[in-house]
Design an enzyme around this catalytic site. Sequence first.
Site: not given
Ligand code: DGY
Length: 320
Positions: A266, A236-237, A284-286, A152-155, A175
């Site tokens: 990837e 995320a990853r 991976h276009i977030g 629950f950070g910025r994103i 946490r």
């Molecule tokens: C990041 O910033 O970590 C993304 O995966 C790519 O924008």
Amino acid sequence: METVFVSGTLPGDALDVLREAPFEVVQHEGGVASDAFAACADRVRGLVALLTDRIDDALLARAPRLAIVANVAVGVDNIDLAACAARNVVVTNTPDVLTEATADLAFGLLIDAARRISEGDRLVRAGGWQRWTPTFHLGAPVHGMKLGLVGFGRIGKAMARRARGFGMHVGYTQRRREPEALERALGATYVASLDELCATSDAISLHLPLTPESRHLFDAARLARMRPGSILVNTARGPIVDEAALAHALEHGPLAAAGLDVFEHEPKVHPELLARENCVLAPHIGSADRPTREAMSSLAAANVIRMLQGQPPLTPIRPA
Ligand code: DGY
């Protein structure tokens, strides 16, 4: 003149700004694995790195004058932070500027996975749409769903803001619990246990960094604890999710669908995920809207310029 290596093409004017600093700018699509990097490694002072560059101690040893690695990403799991700290190399990332773009994409994947939009697109193109019927191509409701945010950070918070507009009930886990006033403002409820969040959410969206603790956090056991018919979104990853286990959970339950922007290896995608109609796949276009990528590039360039001109960089990563 100081030498700055840039791993690839950057959108916007970041390269010009670096050249005007003035630095000798060496740029190569092959990144730190290229001969171009090898040729300038012994004099390079600044490195504008991409998440596809692996920055480890062996690489740092080849670049003894390196002062800063400016990652054009918020995630820094491609960088050995301890090795950088040991060699006094500052690491920076690009927080804030990509928050909204990434939340947009995560929300898009959520809607697509729930309402089966990409699957429907493939069906229409393949000539498989016969006629409208009340039972045709049914999906899950998006409005009013229970959305669980892991991280629950910025994103994560940007997701909660979007969720309000869709009348969703938002739970989050991390946490540290956020102050109650902030929870109220975002309409989000703290759930201490990840397993409880998984068991009670219609959709789970991942917004945490990749660390040794989060690698395969969503393995077969955790996926099995998700609510029957639920959805998993990962922007995320990739390695946070065990892809083979995810493919199994999409085929045999409990998951109804997934929306993925990131993958374990990837640009390869697990063949069983490629085969699943109920898995929306994005490359991976977030953060890939133009102004966001320009802002990320400018921020990385600004960090290098400041560092090499004796000022503190804007967004340093502090080693844990
Ligand atoms: C990041 O910033 O970590 C993304 O995966 C790519 O924008």
